[in-house]
Design an enzyme around this catalytic site. Structure first.
Site, PDB file in Angstrom:
ATOM      1  N   ASP A 118      18.645 -12.788   7.124  1.00 57.97           N
ATOM      2  CA  ASP A 118      18.735 -14.812   7.104  1.00 57.97           C
ATOM      3  C   ASP A 118      20.261 -15.148   5.957  1.00 57.97           C
ATOM      4  O   ASP A 118      20.569 -15.681   5.549  1.00 57.97           O
ATOM      5  CB  ASP A 118      17.488 -15.117   6.387  1.00 57.97           C
TER       6      ASP A 118
ATOM      7  N   HIS B 201      10.389 -13.060   6.214  1.00 60.95           N
ATOM      8  CA  HIS B 201      11.175 -13.657   6.550  1.00 60.95           C
ATOM      9  C   HIS B 201       9.837 -14.882   8.165  1.00 60.95           C
ATOM     10  O   HIS B 201       9.757 -13.796   8.968  1.00 60.95           O
ATOM     11  CB  HIS B 201      11.496 -12.364   6.964  1.00 60.95           C
TER      12      HIS B 201
HETATM   13  N1  LIG Z   1      13.443  -8.948  10.748  1.00 56.11           N
HETATM   14  C1  LIG Z   1      14.075  -9.675  11.509  1.00 56.11           C
HETATM   15  O1  LIG Z   1      15.743 -10.071  11.319  1.00 56.11           O
HETATM   16  C2  LIG Z   1      14.295  -9.425  12.856  1.00 56.11           C
HETATM   17  C3  LIG Z   1      15.790  -9.831  13.658  1.00 56.11           C
HETATM   18  C4  LIG Z   1      15.230  -9.846  15.350  1.00 56.11           C
HETATM   19  C5  LIG Z   1      14.647  -9.297  15.739  1.00 56.11           C
HETATM   20  N2  LIG Z   1      13.224  -8.815  14.778  1.00 56.11           N
HETATM   21  C6  LIG Z   1      12.211  -7.905  15.398  1.00 56.11           C
HETATM   22  O2  LIG Z   1      11.767  -6.272  16.005  1.00 56.11           O
HETATM   23  C7  LIG Z   1      11.914  -6.301  16.882  1.00 56.11           C
HETATM   24  C8  LIG Z   1      12.583  -5.286  18.107  1.00 56.11           C
HETATM   25  O3  LIG Z   1      12.887  -6.272  18.753  1.00 56.11           O
HETATM   26  P1  LIG Z   1      13.811  -5.966  20.599  1.00 56.11           P
HETATM   27  O4  LIG Z   1      14.226  -7.304  21.081  1.00 56.11           O
HETATM   28  O5  LIG Z   1      14.612  -4.536  19.990  1.00 56.11           O
HETATM   29  O6  LIG Z   1      12.530  -5.829  21.361  1.00 56.11           O
HETATM   30  P2  LIG Z   1      13.121  -5.077  22.675  1.00 56.11           P
HETATM   31  O7  LIG Z   1      11.094  -5.466  23.035  1.00 56.11           O
HETATM   32  O8  LIG Z   1      13.889  -5.244  23.121  1.00 56.11           O
HETATM   33  O9  LIG Z   1      12.187  -3.219  21.828  1.00 56.11           O
HETATM   34  C9  LIG Z   1      11.559  -3.003  21.275  1.00 56.11           C
HETATM   35  C10 LIG Z   1      10.737  -1.620  21.580  1.00 56.11           C
HETATM   36  O10 LIG Z   1       9.912  -0.682  20.640  1.00 56.11           O
HETATM   37  C11 LIG Z   1       9.255  -0.166  21.421  1.00 56.11           C
HETATM   38  N3  LIG Z   1       7.981  -0.628  21.080  1.00 56.11           N
HETATM   39  C12 LIG Z   1       7.046  -0.650  21.002  1.00 56.11           C
HETATM   40  N4  LIG Z   1       5.723  -0.071  20.506  1.00 56.11           N
HETATM   41  C13 LIG Z   1       6.100   1.139  19.557  1.00 56.11           C
HETATM   42  C14 LIG Z   1       6.574   1.489  19.182  1.00 56.11           C
HETATM   43  N5  LIG Z   1       4.260   2.183  18.575  1.00 56.11           N
HETATM   44  N6  LIG Z   1       6.813   2.898  18.347  1.00 56.11           N
HETATM   45  C15 LIG Z   1       7.735   3.000  18.725  1.00 56.11           C
HETATM   46  N7  LIG Z   1       8.280   1.832  19.204  1.00 56.11           N
HETATM   47  C16 LIG Z   1       7.890   0.818  20.017  1.00 56.11           C
HETATM   48  C17 LIG Z   1       9.252  -0.722  23.363  1.00 56.11           C
HETATM   49  O11 LIG Z   1       9.260   0.500  23.948  1.00 56.11           O
HETATM   50  C18 LIG Z   1      11.230  -1.208  23.332  1.00 56.11           C
HETATM   51  O12 LIG Z   1      11.604  -0.118  23.449  1.00 56.11           O
HETATM   52  C19 LIG Z   1      10.531  -7.055  17.278  1.00 56.11           C
HETATM   53  O13 LIG Z   1       9.128  -7.189  16.871  1.00 56.11           O
HETATM   54  C20 LIG Z   1      11.242  -9.083  16.819  1.00 56.11           C
HETATM   55  O14 LIG Z   1      10.959  -9.409  16.872  1.00 56.11           O
HETATM   56  C21 LIG Z   1      13.400  -8.612  13.594  1.00 56.11           C
HETATM   57  O1  LIG Z   2      13.083 -14.588  15.065  1.00 55.13           O
HETATM   58  C1  LIG Z   2      12.906 -13.855  15.651  1.00 55.13           C
HETATM   59  O2  LIG Z   2      11.772 -13.923  16.560  1.00 55.13           O
HETATM   60  C2  LIG Z   2      13.407 -13.065  15.685  1.00 55.13           C
HETATM   61  C3  LIG Z   2      14.435 -12.899  14.502  1.00 55.13           C
HETATM   62  O3  LIG Z   2      13.063 -12.640  13.669  1.00 55.13           O
HETATM   63  C4  LIG Z   2      15.593 -13.558  13.946  1.00 55.13           C
HETATM   64  O4  LIG Z   2      15.441 -14.138  12.707  1.00 55.13           O
HETATM   65  O5  LIG Z   2      16.042 -13.769  14.860  1.00 55.13           O
END
Ligand SMILES: NC(=O)c1ccc[n+]([C@@H]2O[C@H](COP(=O)([O-])OP(=O)(O)OC[C@H]3O[C@@H](n4cnc5c(N)ncnc54)[C@H](O)[C@@H]3O)[C@@H](O)[C@H]2O)c1
Ligand SMILES: O=C(O)C[C@H](O)C(=O)O
Length: 326
Positions: A159, A187
């Protein structure tokens, strides 16, 4: 050469993991002189894919990569770790808010909090990326009573970086000209990107933009950027999220410039009147591996209302998971 440190990444077989691991192994996160051992945790059905990622890591012959552990057992994944990036969690789809993921993801963070408590280094630096990041960080922290609550942080750096670029583009300046950006709170769509203390090339940002653009364009664009990416890409941000995770950990470990700060979701000590114990995003300076909330910033009435609204949402999320908060 320094001794290797142990870096745990959960969800290592996922989208963010794929954009993150190679940069950690290359030294982008902890510096060109810091060897790392990667401890990669995912769920059992993802272990084959994770093995493929390990093979690719091997094939890079990274000079700083001192070992790779792949596991589906949190007790192994968090063993003696110095840094933990908790990425593994379900991402949201179109039309969802991040807090809609609480039910699906919250249990992961209570289990991993317990495993960190039992096995991690006592000075472990934890960054929660999986959404809803702030409340998941709170769950992990509360399930790790033997660790300092200051060890747990949530990712607001995406952000923060988004806000810097929007402001730089609007003012026709470089992102490096933008200093003292703050994104307060959660967030989520209630986050509050605050320009009242921000400077662009030494000039107060609010002298360079008008209040209409600030309220009607800048704030909603930053708040809704995650959803806009999901709409455009059909999947949530991955490379920019990984980049933000690198930036967050690098700043925490190696420090922030003296004339600047970063936004981090950290354990509230009551600064700026925010409820103690919430994981709330504040402007933070980092030095010697420790973060400090920047004190004494002017808070306008406009800012106060926005900061309280995002605090209120975090309080509601906390109350919704109270069964997971020992
Ligand atoms: N904070 C932020 O700014 C931000 C930004 C982008 C994404 N995210 C979040 O990050 C997370 C991951 O996103 P992604 O695109 O990599 O998703 P993705 O689905 O591609 O990957 C998630 C991975 O986590 C694994 N997983 C699920 N449960 C698990 C557990 N108990 N232990 C270990 N691994 C586990 C899955 O098998 C998968 O490999 C999501 O919750 C997404 O919303 C946060
Ligand atoms: O928006 C989402 O769900 C993914 C991530 O938190 C983001 O801000 O891009």
């Amino acid at each position: 050469m320094k001794a290797p440190v142990r870096v745990t990444v959960t969800g290592a077989a996922g989208q963010i993991g794929y954009a993150l691991l190679f940069r950690i192994a290359s030294g982008a996160m902890l510096g060109d002189d810091q060897p790392v051992i990667l401890q990669l945790l995912d769920i059992t059905p993802a272990l084959d894919a994770l093995e493929g990622v390990r093979m690719e890591l091997d094939d890079c012959a990274f000079p700083l990569l001192a070992g790779v552990v792949c596991t589906d057992d949190p007790n192994v994944g968090f063993k003696d770790c110095d840094y933990a990036l908790l990425v593994g969690a379900r991402p949201r789809g179109p039309g969802m808010e991040r807090k809609d993921l609480l039910e699906a993801n919250a249990a992961i963070f209570s289990e991993q909090g317990k495993a960190l408590n039992a096995h991690a280094s006592r000075t472990v630096k934890v960054l929660v990326v999986g959404n809803p990041a702030n409340t998941n960080a709170l769950i992990a922290q509360r399930n790790a009573p033997e660790l300092d609550p200051r060890n747990f942080t949530a990712m607001m750096r995406l952000d923060h970086n988004r806000a810097k670029t929007q402001l730089a583009q609007q003012t026709g300046k470089a992102v490096t000209d933008v200093r003292r950006m703050t994104v307060w709170g959660n967030h989520s769509a209630t986050q509050y990107p605050d320009l009242f203390n921000t400077e662009v090339d030494g000039t107060p940002a609010m002298e360079l933009v008008d209040q209409g653009w600030y309220e009607e364009t800048f704030i909603p664009t930053v708040q809704q950027r995650g959803a806009a990416i999901i709409k455009a890409r059909g999947a949530s941000s991955a490379a920019s999220a990984a980049n933000a995770a690198i930036d967050h950990m690098r700043a925490w470990a190696l420090g922030t410039p003296t004339d600047d700060w970063v936004s981090m979701g950290v354990y509230s000590d009551g600064s700026y009147g925010i409820t103690e114990g919430l994981i709330y995003s504040f402007p933070c300076r980092c030095r010697d591996g420790q973060w400090e909330i920047v004190q004494g910033l002017a808070i306008s009435e406009f800012s106060e209302g926005r900061m309280a609204a995002t605090e209120q949402e975090l309080t509601e999320e906390r109350d919704a998971v109270k069964h997971l908060l020992p």
